[in-house]
Design a protein around this motif. Structure first.
Motif, PDB file in Angstrom:
ATOM      1  N   ALA A 138      21.188  49.448  16.672  1.00  0.00           N
ATOM      2  CA  ALA A 138      20.567  49.930  17.901  1.00  0.00           C
ATOM      3  C   ALA A 138      21.074  49.161  19.114  1.00  0.00           C
ATOM      4  N   GLU A 139      21.311  47.864  18.956  1.00  0.00           N
ATOM      5  CA  GLU A 139      21.824  47.053  20.071  1.00  0.00           C
ATOM      6  C   GLU A 139      23.311  47.288  20.289  1.00  0.00           C
ATOM      7  N   LEU A 140      24.042  47.574  19.195  1.00  0.00           N
ATOM      8  CA  LEU A 140      25.499  47.734  19.298  1.00  0.00           C
ATOM      9  C   LEU A 140      25.872  49.006  20.044  1.00  0.00           C
ATOM     10  N   GLY A 141      25.164  50.085  19.787  1.00  0.00           N
ATOM     11  CA  GLY A 141      25.403  51.320  20.523  1.00  0.00           C
ATOM     12  C   GLY A 141      26.765  51.921  20.213  1.00  0.00           C
ATOM     13  N   GLU A 142      27.501  52.304  21.267  1.00  0.00           N
ATOM     14  CA  GLU A 142      28.785  52.985  21.130  1.00  0.00           C
ATOM     15  C   GLU A 142      29.942  52.030  20.938  1.00  0.00           C
ATOM     16  N   ALA A 143      29.692  50.740  20.890  1.00  0.00           N
ATOM     17  CA  ALA A 143      30.786  49.779  20.737  1.00  0.00           C
ATOM     18  C   ALA A 143      31.284  49.689  19.307  1.00  0.00           C
ATOM     19  N   ASN A 175      35.540  46.722  23.499  1.00  0.00           N
ATOM     20  CA  ASN A 175      34.540  47.107  22.514  1.00  0.00           C
ATOM     21  C   ASN A 175      34.325  46.003  21.490  1.00  0.00           C
ATOM     22  N   ALA A 176      35.397  45.305  21.119  1.00  0.00           N
ATOM     23  CA  ALA A 176      35.260  44.197  20.174  1.00  0.00           C
ATOM     24  C   ALA A 176      34.433  43.060  20.784  1.00  0.00           C
ATOM     25  N   ARG A 177      34.689  42.733  22.049  1.00  0.00           N
ATOM     26  CA  ARG A 177      33.951  41.640  22.694  1.00  0.00           C
ATOM     27  C   ARG A 177      32.491  42.024  22.919  1.00  0.00           C
ATOM     28  N   PHE A 178      32.264  43.270  23.387  1.00  0.00           N
ATOM     29  CA  PHE A 178      30.881  43.727  23.547  1.00  0.00           C
ATOM     30  C   PHE A 178      30.149  43.728  22.210  1.00  0.00           C
ATOM     31  N   GLY A 179      30.855  44.102  21.156  1.00  0.00           N
ATOM     32  CA  GLY A 179      30.225  44.106  19.845  1.00  0.00           C
ATOM     33  C   GLY A 179      29.763  42.721  19.431  1.00  0.00           C
ATOM     34  N   VAL A 180      30.567  41.695  19.686  1.00  0.00           N
ATOM     35  CA  VAL A 180      30.182  40.325  19.327  1.00  0.00           C
ATOM     36  C   VAL A 180      28.934  39.909  20.094  1.00  0.00           C
ATOM     37  N   MET A 181      28.908  40.170  21.393  1.00  0.00           N
ATOM     38  CA  MET A 181      27.778  39.739  22.204  1.00  0.00           C
ATOM     39  C   MET A 181      26.489  40.474  21.790  1.00  0.00           C
TER      40      MET A 181
END
Length: 256
Positions: A138-143, A175-181
């Motif tokens: 749910a937090e990851l979303g479209e990333a 998308n990889a960086r947003f996914g980590v955060m």
């Protein structure tokens, strides 16, 4: 002796025909031939009973036009009328068919059997792994898409996700960086950190390179419990996602 000349006679005017175009006088009927004399000694012809009709000729009368109800169009109209009548009449006799029939109890056959109540479906409680996976997704979303989450009791949390391909290589890196955060933020907000110490976290980011048949791991990060407890995993700091980890192994295609 010569006769005096006669005045010219006027032509006779035609007489008007009566209604129907027939003359007033009856048409002359041809004379009927007299009946042949009955030979001597032959018995007289018996009279036919009242209502007698002579037998039909073998050839039969010429076929006339069929009645309207024997034509295809007439048959179709009759069928349509029958269907309409059925649609109007049947509901009158079958009205209230959706209501359940009343229960009849007869002393000779005993009371009707009771219907067993349906068994209540029991919902199995979700495991900590599944609860955390849903929260991370749910937090990851479209990333990206979470593929697995492992939460061993008192051990290190391992999260594997697939990085979502974007319109360009630079957007895919983001998308990889947003996914980590976002994964780290979901873990920090979960109940795993509501104790004496936060758990360690290992992240595995997978990506299917162009020309590759299966995804490969392109991001490997490890966060110590102190780093997890410290937090600071906001999206506005996504460029520092790899640097915030205590240990990182990044594929060259995702560096920079």
């Amino acid at each position: 002796m010569e006769q005096p000349p006669q005045p010219p006679q006027e032509p006779q005017q035609p007489q008007p025909q009566p209604w129907g175009g027939q003359p007033w006088s009856r048409r002359p009927q041809p004379p009927q031939p007299p009946p042949a004399p009955r030979p001597w000694g032959e018995p007289p012809v018996p009279r036919q009973p009242w209502g007698y009709r002579p037998p039909a000729s073998p050839e039969g009368p010429p076929p006339g036009p069929r009645p309207w109800y024997r034509h295809p169009v007439g048959m179709l109209l009759i069928g349509a009328v029958v269907l309409i009548l059925l649609a109007l009449v049947v509901p009158v006799f079958t009205g209230g068919g959706s209501e359940p029939a009343p229960t009849v109890t007869s002393g000779a056959f005993g009371s009707p059997g009771t219907t067993a109540p349906q068994a209540a479906t029991t919902t199995q409680p979700q495991t900590p792994d599944e609860q955390l996976r849903q929260a991370i997704q749910a937090e990851l979303g479209e990333a990206g898409d979470v593929t697995s989450v492992a939460v061993p009791p008192g051990g290190q949390v391992t999260v594997t996700w697939e990085i979502r391909r974007a319109g360009s290589q630079g957007l895919t890196k983001n998308n990889a960086r947003f996914g980590v955060m976002r994964i780290m933020r979901a873990i920090q907000q979960s109940q795993l950190t509501a104790g004496a110490a936060a758990p360690g976290v290992r992240l595995l980011g997978r990506y299917q390179q162009p020309g590759s048949a299966t995804p490969v791991t392109v991001v490997r990060l490890r966060f110590e419990p102190a780093t997890v407890a410290r937090g600071g995993f906001e999206d506005r700091r996504y460029l520092e996602a790899f640097e915030l980890a205590d240990a990182a192994v990044i594929d060259p295609a995702f560096r920079g």
